[in-house]
Structures are given as C-alpha cells and as structure tokens.
Motif scaffolding. Sequence first.
Motif, PDB file in Angstrom:
ATOM      1  N   LEU A  12     -59.226  15.677  58.471  1.00  0.00           N
ATOM      2  CA  LEU A  12     -58.326  16.729  57.998  1.00  0.00           C
ATOM      3  C   LEU A  12     -57.298  17.107  59.061  1.00  0.00           C
ATOM      4  CD1 LEU A  12     -60.775  19.076  56.088  1.00  0.00           C
ATOM      5  CD2 LEU A  12     -59.089  17.498  55.130  1.00  0.00           C
ATOM      6  N   GLY A  13     -56.034  17.121  58.648  1.00  0.00           N
ATOM      7  CA  GLY A  13     -54.953  17.514  59.542  1.00  0.00           C
ATOM      8  C   GLY A  13     -54.525  16.457  60.540  1.00  0.00           C
ATOM      9  N   LYS A  14     -55.003  15.241  60.424  1.00  0.00           N
ATOM     10  CA  LYS A  14     -54.718  14.203  61.423  1.00  0.00           C
ATOM     11  C   LYS A  14     -53.830  13.074  60.912  1.00  0.00           C
ATOM     12  CE  LYS A  14     -57.234  16.120  64.591  1.00  0.00           C
ATOM     13  NZ  LYS A  14     -56.612  16.704  65.763  1.00  0.00           N
ATOM     14  N   SER A  15     -53.328  13.159  59.696  1.00  0.00           N
ATOM     15  CA  SER A  15     -52.556  12.048  59.110  1.00  0.00           C
ATOM     16  C   SER A  15     -51.349  11.658  59.949  1.00  0.00           C
ATOM     17  CB  SER A  15     -52.094  12.400  57.692  1.00  0.00           C
ATOM     18  OG  SER A  15     -53.196  12.592  56.859  1.00  0.00           O
ATOM     19  N   TYR A  16     -50.594  12.647  60.409  1.00  0.00           N
ATOM     20  CA  TYR A  16     -49.391  12.339  61.173  1.00  0.00           C
ATOM     21  C   TYR A  16     -49.748  11.746  62.535  1.00  0.00           C
ATOM     22  CZ  TYR A  16     -46.439  14.571  57.694  1.00  0.00           C
ATOM     23  OH  TYR A  16     -45.779  14.870  56.537  1.00  0.00           O
ATOM     24  N   GLU A  17     -50.810  12.232  63.137  1.00  0.00           N
ATOM     25  CA  GLU A  17     -51.249  11.687  64.424  1.00  0.00           C
ATOM     26  C   GLU A  17     -51.723  10.244  64.274  1.00  0.00           C
ATOM     27  OE1 GLU A  17     -54.066  14.240  66.420  1.00  0.00           O
ATOM     28  OE2 GLU A  17     -52.963  16.019  65.762  1.00  0.00           O
ATOM     29  N   VAL A  18     -52.466   9.967  63.215  1.00  0.00           N
ATOM     30  CA  VAL A  18     -52.946   8.604  62.973  1.00  0.00           C
ATOM     31  C   VAL A  18     -51.762   7.676  62.714  1.00  0.00           C
ATOM     32  CG1 VAL A  18     -54.270   7.143  61.401  1.00  0.00           C
ATOM     33  CG2 VAL A  18     -55.228   9.315  62.185  1.00  0.00           C
ATOM     34  N   ALA A  19     -50.837   8.104  61.871  1.00  0.00           N
ATOM     35  CA  ALA A  19     -49.655   7.281  61.578  1.00  0.00           C
ATOM     36  C   ALA A  19     -48.864   6.988  62.854  1.00  0.00           C
ATOM     37  CB  ALA A  19     -48.778   7.973  60.539  1.00  0.00           C
ATOM     38  N   ALA A  20     -48.683   7.998  63.687  1.00  0.00           N
ATOM     39  CA  ALA A  20     -47.939   7.815  64.937  1.00  0.00           C
ATOM     40  C   ALA A  20     -48.673   6.856  65.874  1.00  0.00           C
ATOM     41  CB  ALA A  20     -47.716   9.162  65.619  1.00  0.00           C
ATOM     42  N   ALA A  21     -49.991   6.971  65.938  1.00  0.00           N
ATOM     43  CA  ALA A  21     -50.772   6.085  66.817  1.00  0.00           C
ATOM     44  C   ALA A  21     -50.682   4.637  66.355  1.00  0.00           C
ATOM     45  CB  ALA A  21     -52.231   6.548  66.863  1.00  0.00           C
ATOM     46  N   ILE A  22     -50.732   4.413  65.044  1.00  0.00           N
ATOM     47  CA  ILE A  22     -50.598   3.048  64.524  1.00  0.00           C
ATOM     48  C   ILE A  22     -49.195   2.521  64.796  1.00  0.00           C
ATOM     49  CG2 ILE A  22     -50.575   1.639  62.434  1.00  0.00           C
ATOM     50  CD1 ILE A  22     -52.829   3.513  61.377  1.00  0.00           C
ATOM     51  N   ALA A  23     -48.187   3.356  64.583  1.00  0.00           N
ATOM     52  CA  ALA A  23     -46.805   2.942  64.855  1.00  0.00           C
ATOM     53  C   ALA A  23     -46.623   2.600  66.329  1.00  0.00           C
ATOM     54  CB  ALA A  23     -45.835   4.042  64.430  1.00  0.00           C
ATOM     55  N   ASP A  24     -47.213   3.386  67.213  1.00  0.00           N
ATOM     56  CA  ASP A  24     -47.095   3.140  68.651  1.00  0.00           C
ATOM     57  C   ASP A  24     -47.720   1.811  69.064  1.00  0.00           C
ATOM     58  OD1 ASP A  24     -45.749   5.525  69.003  1.00  0.00           O
ATOM     59  OD2 ASP A  24     -47.504   6.619  69.770  1.00  0.00           O
TER      60      ASP A  24
END
Length: 78
Positions: A12-24
Amino acid sequence: MQALFVQIKCDLGKSYEVAAAIADKEISSEIYSTAGQWDLLVKFYIEDGIDIGHFVNEQVHSVAGIRDTLTIMTFRAF
C-alpha cells in the motif's frame, strides 16, 4: 527478443516508488499504472534463451515494495 508483461501488486502506497525503482534499473520497455487487482503493468523485452523465471525472480522480485506478480508470456505480435 521475447516480450513479456508482468502485472505487479505493490505494498500500500508504494506504487510510485516501485515504478521508479524498475525504471531506474533500465530493464523495462514500458511501465503503466493500472486500476483494479494489480497496481502496475510492466513490459519487458528479454533476449532469446534467457530464463524468464530467473529474470523475473532476480530483476523484478528484488525491487522493494512488490507484494505479488503475475507474469504473462507472449508468443507473437500482430
């Protein structure tokens, strides 16, 4: 090259962080946020002969904040 899609359910609340980590990691072709059961839909291209299970396990599951995944293998683009 083989295309595969991975649907990702995040903590919960981590979607943007996960997306950014995958993009990085620069391992994905496209990353989409989605509504419903899954939070993200990620498209990957991997070289022929690469084990998909190992790729997902080592490259995707290693990202913090991922709760669950569903891998969709593709066969042919039209």
